[in-house]
Design a protein around this motif. Structure first.
Motif, PDB file in Angstrom:
ATOM      1  N   THR A  35       6.234  -7.142  -5.831  1.00  0.00           N
ATOM      2  CA  THR A  35       6.046  -6.071  -4.861  1.00  0.00           C
ATOM      3  C   THR A  35       4.564  -5.892  -4.569  1.00  0.00           C
ATOM      4  N   LEU A  37       3.602  -3.083  -3.232  1.00  0.00           N
ATOM      5  CA  LEU A  37       3.431  -1.636  -3.165  1.00  0.00           C
ATOM      6  C   LEU A  37       3.062  -1.025  -4.513  1.00  0.00           C
ATOM      7  N   ASN A  38       3.681  -1.531  -5.571  1.00  0.00           N
ATOM      8  CA  ASN A  38       3.560  -0.859  -6.865  1.00  0.00           C
ATOM      9  C   ASN A  38       2.892  -1.720  -7.926  1.00  0.00           C
ATOM     10  N   ILE A  54       3.203   4.604 -12.231  1.00  0.00           N
ATOM     11  CA  ILE A  54       3.305   3.669 -11.108  1.00  0.00           C
ATOM     12  C   ILE A  54       2.275   4.052 -10.055  1.00  0.00           C
ATOM     13  N   SER A  56       1.180   3.484  -6.470  1.00  0.00           N
ATOM     14  CA  SER A  56       1.715   2.970  -5.206  1.00  0.00           C
ATOM     15  C   SER A  56       0.624   2.949  -4.145  1.00  0.00           C
ATOM     16  N   THR A  57       0.501   1.816  -3.487  1.00  0.00           N
ATOM     17  CA  THR A  57      -0.443   1.664  -2.380  1.00  0.00           C
ATOM     18  C   THR A  57       0.344   1.224  -1.156  1.00  0.00           C
ATOM     19  N   PHE A  58       0.298   2.037  -0.100  1.00  0.00           N
ATOM     20  CA  PHE A  58       1.138   1.762   1.057  1.00  0.00           C
ATOM     21  C   PHE A  58       0.463   2.304   2.309  1.00  0.00           C
ATOM     22  N   VAL A  64       7.564   6.475   0.119  1.00  0.00           N
ATOM     23  CA  VAL A  64       8.158   5.755  -1.015  1.00  0.00           C
ATOM     24  C   VAL A  64       9.116   6.721  -1.707  1.00  0.00           C
ATOM     25  N   ASP A 102      -2.782   5.757  -1.203  1.00  0.00           N
ATOM     26  CA  ASP A 102      -2.270   5.520  -2.551  1.00  0.00           C
ATOM     27  C   ASP A 102      -1.928   6.828  -3.273  1.00  0.00           C
ATOM     28  N   THR A 104      -0.117   8.116  -7.411  1.00  0.00           N
ATOM     29  CA  THR A 104       0.376   7.702  -8.728  1.00  0.00           C
ATOM     30  C   THR A 104       1.562   8.578  -9.113  1.00  0.00           C
ATOM     31  N   ARG A 266       2.744  -5.172   1.520  1.00  0.00           N
ATOM     32  CA  ARG A 266       2.100  -3.863   1.603  1.00  0.00           C
ATOM     33  C   ARG A 266       1.781  -3.489   3.053  1.00  0.00           C
TER      34      ARG A 266
END
Length: 726
Positions: A35, A37-38, A54, A56-58, A64, A102, A104, A266
């Motif tokens: 992934t 994203l994570n 986790i 997450s960058t999106f 998400v 992003d 967390t 991403r």
């Protein structure tokens, strides 16, 4: 002594538990990530729980979520630990990304066994290590292994052929395979991606022949692509498109990086470019130069709201400005970086020009659609002014180089069906030499007295009001006559087609003349391509004599020998000795997948429907056939089989739809297996219908389901004739 030992044991256990409780691993090492994203930024373990952070960058404002199905899986024991909660977030809650892109999230799981050393997070992050000594290490060796480098060099060096110097070469058209050998750095079969696809099409015949790219467990791939000319296209692996340039008879080496696939995941709102792609072989430099040029983003998501508010003229002006800006960018790129002006320049320039043409053709189609909906709008009922098509002046319609980009396939389709071309064919005024009803009177010996009376009235050019009422009272029609006298009607249709086709040939000359006069288009090779593209449909709908006469007349206006040879091959394919014969599937993975699906249904003629819940025409076709399927549900002769894939038919939608439509014999297979079936039956788009005979041979690999009952009659009659001859 005993008490002393117990005390020491208690202290040891307490210390162990304390150590476990205090264990924190920042940036844990992992073996593979599936992934973009994570990532896991931190792990906290204790006797009570396991906390996984986790990161997450999106895309900003995209969301998400986490479900109650999230889990950790012990790599050694395969024991699963189901999620207990997401701190501060409900299961299934959509959390939008902030402008920083992003966030967390803390996921809470049950405590891990003390023996656990590595775990997988869902099917996204594999081999996450609890070893603090490995924390912060990179998960992959992203350098090219020596043995892989040697293999790539060896394979590309096998090709002794030299590339074309430019696109004016007489060898531009050459039916020969090109080859791509490649490697994906950092790849793992845990990705679930074991195949890719190149969606090839013959732009002259309109035929598809997608080719599966098999990815080996070590990340290597090796694929042969049947070509008819140089090609600038893309290979799709997973959801990512990788551009390449290839010539017939040559070999291209390609080195990809799995990290690029993660970035593409991403940044899925744009056409992410695989920047860390390397090339080997005689075409390496051209491929690198093509890759290095950055086209302007044509993201639908980015511009859709803005474009909704724009008028047709404003949109046309916007598209033209974008074209001019990108062409200026190409000019700068070629001069500033000493790029190959003979090959790279025309490819980049034509890609921009063809994309622009497609945008304007799209406007024309949209205008026509709105005009059909709003028949009171007089302005919309007017044809587009000649000036609308001025963009054709900038397109090198006589140059070979135009055919290299895959955008040409869409362009030529819009071009041949545009108003500029079709208005000439549509304006054919000639009528068949004899009316269908008069033809029946003259040629149908079994014509009944009542039917003859109707035919005599219907064939009259001028009818009295009494005769019109008499015709209505008789309640007969062309459809009824087709059912009663099908053979004779078919002969009349062939006669009518021959007459029309004879009259159609000069209309191509009319179109060519108008294009030359109004838009200064000379040497219109693209128009000749359109002529050849029209043959397949005509050949499949008339008898051999009519088709042969039409083709002989049409080819007199075509100069290029390869186009003439292609037309001859199309004729042979439809009318040659091997035409319309059932064929056996070639041995291999694809045939094995398909045969396993149809095995329970052998002994019947099978109508196989390749479809998806996300495909509107597929869904519409299945709904229209619902009552017809019911008519044959107890048939001992025929049956229906439905095949889709997991990606394009989500499980919930799939289950609801097959229940609603009462579908039997339905198969929802993996995306990888579905790609093999695309290659097997040569289709890029769906719906696609295939007919399999009782012995498992292919009777028709592009069946016309919309005309099911008529086609079924032909199939049953053909099979009956075959059995009689035996």
């Amino acid at each position: 002594m005993k008490n002393l030992f117990l005390s020491a044991l208690v202290l040891l256990i307490s210390a162990s538990m304390l150590a476990q409780k205090a264990k924190v691993i920042n940036n844990p090492y992992y073996e593979f990530r599936n992934t973009g994203l994570n990532t896991i930024s931190k792990i906290e373990t204790s006797p009570e729980e396991t906390r996984v952070y986790i990161h997450s960058t999106f895309i900003p404002n995209w969301w998400v979520d986490f479900s109650n199905e999230e889990k950790l899986i012990d790599c050694d024991t395969k024991k699963e630990y189901k999620i207990k909660e997401v701190v501060g977030v409900k299961f299934g809650q959509k959390v939008r990304m902030p402008s920083s892109s992003d966030s967390t999230f803390v996921l809470v799981f049950p405590p891990l066994d003390q023996t656990t050393q590595n775990f997988d997070f869902n099917d996204q992050i594999f081999g996450v290590s609890l070893d603090e000594g490995k924390a912060g290490l990179k998960p992959h060796n992203l350098t090219l292994p020596i043995e892989i480098n040697e293999w790539l060099n060896k394979e590309v060096d096998k090709c002794k052929k030299e590339p074309l110097k430019d696109y004016n070469s007489r060898d531009f058209f050459l039916e020969e395979e090109g080859r791509i050998v490649g490697y994906i750095k950092g790849y793992s079969a845990k990705s679930g991606i074991t195949t890719g696809m190149v969606y090839l099409s013959n732009y002259l015949t309109g035929e598809d022949y997608p080719i599966v790219v098999e990815i080996q467990p070590d990340g290597r791939f090796d694929v042969m692509l049947p070509l008819i000319s140089p090609l600038y296209s893309s290979m799709k692996i997973g959801k990512t498109w990788i551009p390449f340039y290839l010539e017939p008879g040559l070999t291209l080496g390609m080195i990809l990086n799995w990290e690029d696939f993660l970035y593409a995941d991403r940044y899925r709102h744009i056409n992410y470019k695989m920047w860390d792609t390397g090339f080997k072989g005689k075409l390496a430099k051209i491929n690198q130069q093509l890759l290095d040029f950055e086209f302007e983003d044509r993201s639908y998501f980015k511009h859709r709201e803005q474009q909704k508010k724009m008028t047709e003229d404003e949109l046309a002006e916007l598209y033209t400005r974008k074209k001019e800006m990108e062409l200026a960018k190409v000019e700068y790129y070629i001069k500033a970086w000493r790029i190959n002006a003979d090959k790279v320049y025309p490819i980049l320039k034509n890609k921009i020009i063809l994309t622009h043409a497609q945008e304007l053709y799209s406007l024309a189609r949209q205008r026509k659609y709105i005009a059909r909906q709003d028949t009171t709008n007089k302005e919309l009922q007017k044809p587009l002014p000649d000036s609308f098509y001025n963009f054709l002046r900038d397109i090198p319609l006589g140059d070979h180089a135009l055919f290299i980009n895959t955008e040409f396939r869409s362009f030529v389709n819009a071009y041949e069906f545009s108003e500029l071309i079709t208005k000439h064919t549509r304006n054919i005024k000639t009528q068949p030499p004899v009316n269908v009803y008069q033809y029946l009177i003259d040629n149908e010996p079994l014509l009944s007295k009542e039917d003859k009376e109707y035919a005599l009235l219907a064939s009259k050019k001028e009818k009295t009001p009494e005769e019109i009422e008499q015709i209505k009272d008789m309640q007969l029609s062309y459809k009824v006559f087709s059912e009663r006298y099908g053979s004779t009607i078919q002969k009349w249709q062939e006669l009518a087609s021959a007459h029309r086709y004879k009259a159609e040939v000069p209309t191509w000359d009319d179109a060519e003349k108008e294009l030359a006069e109004k838009y200064n288009i000379e040497n219109n090779l693209t128009l000749d391509v359109a002529k050849v593209r029209s043959l397949k449909y005509k050949f499949e709908n008339v008898d051999k004599g009519v088709a042969e006469e039409f083709w002989q007349d049409l080819k007199e206006g075509i100069e290029h020998p390869y186009l003439i040879a292609t037309g001859d091959k199309l004729f042979e394919k439809v009318y040659g000795d091997n035409a319309n014969r059932a064929y056996e599937l070639p041995e291999g993975t694809a045939a094995e997948i398909f045969n396993n699906i149809i095995k329970p249904h052998k002994g019947k003629i099978l109508f196989v429907d390749f479809w998806a819940t996300s495909c509107g025409p597929c869904v519409g076709g299945i709904k229209r056939m619902k009552e017809t399927r019911k008519e044959y549900e107890n048939s001992k002769e025929i049956d229906f089989v439905f095949i889709t894939d997991e990606q394009s038919s989500p499980e919930k939608n799939y289950n609801e739809f097959i229940k609603d439509q009462e579908l039997r014999n339905t198969y929802r297979i993996s995306g990888n297996d579905y790609l093999y079936l695309r290659q097997l039956f040569k289709f890029n788009g769906i719906p696609r219908y295939v007919v399999i005979d009782k012995e498992g041979k292919v009777m028709d690999d592009n069946f016309r389901m919309y005309n099911f009952k008529t086609e079924l009659d032909h199939i049953m009659k053909s099979r009956s004739d075959k059995l009689t001859k035996q």
